[in-house]
Structure formats: C-alpha cells, structure tokens
Design an enzyme around this catalytic site. Structure first.
Site, PDB file in Angstrom:
ATOM      1  N   ASP A  32      21.266  58.197 -38.500  1.00  0.00           N
ATOM      2  CA  ASP A  32      21.772  58.946 -37.306  1.00  0.00           C
ATOM      3  C   ASP A  32      20.401  59.079 -36.500  1.00  0.00           C
ATOM      4  O   ASP A  32      20.591  59.664 -35.422  1.00  0.00           O
ATOM      5  CB  ASP A  32      22.111  60.334 -37.569  1.00  0.00           C
ATOM      6  CG  ASP A  32      23.557  60.225 -38.574  1.00  0.00           C
ATOM      7  OD1 ASP A  32      23.989  60.906 -39.276  1.00  0.00           O
ATOM      8  OD2 ASP A  32      24.224  59.306 -38.177  1.00  0.00           O
ATOM      9  N   LYS A 253      -0.146  57.817 -38.766  1.00  0.00           N
ATOM     10  CA  LYS A 253       0.446  57.155 -39.902  1.00  0.00           C
ATOM     11  C   LYS A 253      -0.667  56.427 -40.674  1.00  0.00           C
ATOM     12  O   LYS A 253      -1.464  55.654 -40.224  1.00  0.00           O
ATOM     13  CB  LYS A 253       1.554  56.279 -39.461  1.00  0.00           C
ATOM     14  CG  LYS A 253       2.598  56.703 -38.466  1.00  0.00           C
ATOM     15  CD  LYS A 253       3.273  55.762 -37.675  1.00  0.00           C
ATOM     16  CE  LYS A 253       2.423  54.958 -36.472  1.00  0.00           C
ATOM     17  NZ  LYS A 253       3.060  54.168 -35.784  1.00  0.00           N
ATOM     18  N   ASP A 278       6.199  47.956 -37.535  1.00  0.00           N
ATOM     19  CA  ASP A 278       5.448  46.556 -37.648  1.00  0.00           C
ATOM     20  C   ASP A 278       4.427  46.354 -38.451  1.00  0.00           C
ATOM     21  O   ASP A 278       3.859  45.333 -38.740  1.00  0.00           O
ATOM     22  CB  ASP A 278       5.064  46.017 -36.082  1.00  0.00           C
ATOM     23  CG  ASP A 278       3.685  46.834 -35.717  1.00  0.00           C
ATOM     24  OD1 ASP A 278       2.762  46.159 -35.760  1.00  0.00           O
ATOM     25  OD2 ASP A 278       3.936  47.993 -35.358  1.00  0.00           O
TER      26      ASP A 278
HETATM   27  O1  LIG Z   1      -5.756  50.490 -33.389  1.00  0.00           O
HETATM   28  C1  LIG Z   1      -4.898  51.429 -33.008  1.00  0.00           C
HETATM   29  O2  LIG Z   1      -5.108  52.534 -32.302  1.00  0.00           O
HETATM   30  C2  LIG Z   1      -3.525  51.032 -33.635  1.00  0.00           C
HETATM   31  O3  LIG Z   1      -3.429  49.620 -33.554  1.00  0.00           O
HETATM   32  C3  LIG Z   1      -2.433  51.426 -32.496  1.00  0.00           C
HETATM   33  O4  LIG Z   1      -2.676  52.430 -31.831  1.00  0.00           O
HETATM   34  C4  LIG Z   1      -1.290  51.108 -32.906  1.00  0.00           C
HETATM   35  O5  LIG Z   1      -0.142  51.777 -32.509  1.00  0.00           O
HETATM   36  P1  LIG Z   1       1.349  52.046 -32.834  1.00  0.00           P
HETATM   37  O6  LIG Z   1       1.739  50.637 -33.358  1.00  0.00           O
HETATM   38  O7  LIG Z   1       1.369  53.131 -34.071  1.00  0.00           O
HETATM   39  O8  LIG Z   1       2.306  52.353 -31.884  1.00  0.00           O
HETATM   40 MG   LIG Z   2       2.854  49.263 -34.361  1.00  0.00          MG
END
Ligand SMILES: O=C(O)[C@H](O)[C@H](O)COP(=O)(O)O
Ligand SMILES: [Mg+2]
Length: 333
Positions: A32, A253, A278
């Site tokens: 959800d 993250k 990803d």
């Molecule tokens: O180098 C970075 O900041 C990250 O690769 C980029 O911000 C990744 O962004 P996300 O895939 O979490 O949207």
């Molecule tokens: Mg990403």
C-alpha cells in the site's frame, strides 16, 4: 510468488527476479505504501526512466501512498518539487525527503543546534535552502568568497578570524560540484580546532571556537547521471575524513537519521510498505534496516553481478529491470 526465478546469490540470500505481467500485478497489489529512490530509479540526471511517470500515476489511481527518498542533497525539497513538476511527476512537498532536508531537520530537532551558531557548508543550494528553512545560519557553500581558487601555497587568506568564523559549530558536507581546496581547508580547521570533538559543549551562549559537529548528508560513493557513474557525495567528503581523522554522523540512506525523519512525518504500516531503489548499499540496506520490503531496479548504480557477488551485505526481495516494466499492468479490476 508463483512462477518466479529465484536468484540464488552465493551468499545464500535469495531474491525473486520478476519478469511477467502476472508477477508485476501481484507485486503492485501486495503493498500500500511505495517509497521511491529518485536518481537511478525515476530518472538519470534530468532524463526520465521510460514508463516511470505512468507507473506512479497508476499507483496514485489505485490509492497507494507515495514517498520520495533521495540522498541527493543538491536540491531542497522545494526545488525537487519543481523538478518533479518539470518532469510531469505529481508530487507534494511533504512526500519528498531529501538528504539536505533530513540533515537540516537533524541539526534542528535532534542536535537542538543553537541559534547563535553557524554551519559551515560544503555543498550547494539544496543544503543552504533547507538550513534557511530551519532558521540555521550558514557560511561557505555557494558564497562567492569560498568559491575561488587560492594562489598556490598561499594560506594567508585563511588566517583571519573572519575566514575561520569561530561561531561555526557544525560542518555539513554534501554533493558539491564546486568542491575546492579553500572549502576543504576551512572545514578541516573547524573540525580540528582545540575542543572541536567536544560536541556536547555546543549550547546556546556557549563560547565560540569550541565543539564542532561533523555531518555528511550522505556517503554514496558514486552518482548515477548521464555518462556516469560519477564521483558521489561520499567520495567528495572522503578527503575530510582522511585529513581530520573524525567520524561523521551520516544522515542519508542507509543510515538511521533519514529513516527517523521519514517515520516522524509518515506513520505507515511498514509491513505494507516497499522501497524501490537502484543501489544495494544505500537503498536496499536502508529498507532492510527499516524493516521494509525492497524492490531493486537495474537502471542506476547496482548491477545483477553485484547482487550475486560474494561480498554483498543485503539483497532485495524482488528484482526488475526497470520501474517502467510495471507499466504493463492495467488498471486493477
Ligand atoms: O552522490 C550522491 O549524492 C548520490 O549518488 C545521489 O544523491 C543519489 O541520489 P538517490 O539515488 O538517493 O536519489
Ligand atoms: Mg538512486
């Protein structure tokens, strides 16, 4: 989930590689709350992943809750909203959680950052705008005086109290395409001055020039954009970790502060939530840490080989080639 190929990573962890409309339909009806990473899932730079907009529209039509969670600190939530609008993706600002927003929220609500102190920024407008939104003063970042090149081996401009503002009590480091020696030098000085490690001393009215927090918006090693991968925020902050020998608090993250920021604002049933990412070592690990199901796509950084590699820490529950693959599923009956 029926006729799936079970990926057997050599680490003994398994995942389901979904390839049929029936499997997609079953996945879509199983959750959800859909949390989406942005770079590498919804887009690559400013190029939309084909089908992504349509899948998001279907999820909203089916009454699913949507959350966007990006480690990209180059934009504030307000700027991200403009990017979503420009790309034709329906979004509300309170659905967007960027590492720039989470870092400012962490300073304000977790660290109770004093109003008489400042943040030294290595980063771009995104961090500055989110600090402004929290009423936190900042120097460095996009300020013209910090976006110049120093004359070779000339450190004279770094000696003045103005240059090394003693009211700085935190260094926040994020993705910065204008990274320079002057920024690294100033951040290094703030983080290594006498007493800098005594961050408990940082309080309203406490003396300047003492404790200084060290915060990274995120530590992604690479950035998924056209022609990439390119060096990411984690690679840009690495020189500071090396020169200062300090261990930063990392917001994005897979780290806890980003999850805490989302859960403080969104009260959803994690058993009915799925994270679409990803990247194994940020998105998928974040979902594992948060007790959330995880779907990985192969349109960003992590590869199929990485999931099956010996040294992976986590694997997704499900794997698809691209978010757009789910677009074959018609409206739920
Ligand atoms: O180098 C970075 O900041 C990250 O690769 C980029 O911000 C990744 O962004 P996300 O895939 O979490 O949207
Ligand atoms: Mg990403």
């Amino acid at each position: 989930m029926g006729d799936c190929w079970d990926g057997k990573g050599r680490g003994g962890k398994t995942f389901e590689h979904l390839t049929t409309p029936h499997q997609y339909s079953s996945l879509l009806s199983s959750y959800d709350v859909w949390l989406f990473d942005c770079d590498g899932v919804l887009w690559s730079g400013d190029d939309l992943i084909p089908g992504a907009v349509s899948v998001l529209e279907k999820l909203r039509k089916w009454g699913k809750e949507i959350v966007f969670v990006t480690n990209n600190a180059s934009k504030s939530r307000g700027s991200y909203l403009k990017k979503f609008e420009k790309l034709g993706i329906k979004a509300e600002v309170d659905e967007i959680f960027s590492s720039s927003y989470a870092a400012a929220a962490y300073l304000k609500r977790v660290l109770n950052f004093p109003s008489d102190k400042k943040v030294y920024v290595i980063g771009m407008e995104g961090i500055e705008e989110e600090l402004d939104a929290e009423g936190i003063a900042h120097v460095g970042g996009t300020s013209p005086s910090d976006n110049v090149f120093l004359p070779t081996l000339d450190f004279s401009s770094l000696q003045s109290e103005e240059a090394l503002d003693p009211s700085v009590a935190a260094v926040v480091c994020g993705f910065d395409m204008h990274l320079s020696y002057i920024k690294l030098a100033k951040a290094h000085k703030h983080l290594t001055r006498p007493g800098a490690g005594d961050t408990d001393s940082i309080k309203e009215g406490s003396p300047s020039g003492g404790g200084c927090h060290f915060i990274l918006t995120n530590d992604d090693s690479t950035f998924p954009a056209k022609g990439g991968p390119w060096p990411g925020a984690g690679s840009l902050s690495a020189p500071l970790l090396f020169s200062t020998k300090r261990t930063p608090t990392i917001i994005g993250k897979p780290h806890q502060p980003m999850l805490d920021t989302i859960l403080a604002a969104k009260h959803f049933d994690r058993s009915k939530a799925i994270f679409v990412g990803d990247r194994l070592d940020t998105d998928i690990e974040f979902a594992v840490n948060g007790g959330i199901a995880r779907l990985m796509v192969l349109t960003g950084i992590s590869t199929r080989e990485e999931i099956e590699g010996e040294d992976k820490k986590v694997v997704p529950d499900f794997l698809i080639q691209s978010l757009g693959d789910l677009d074959v599923v018609e409206d739920e009956k």
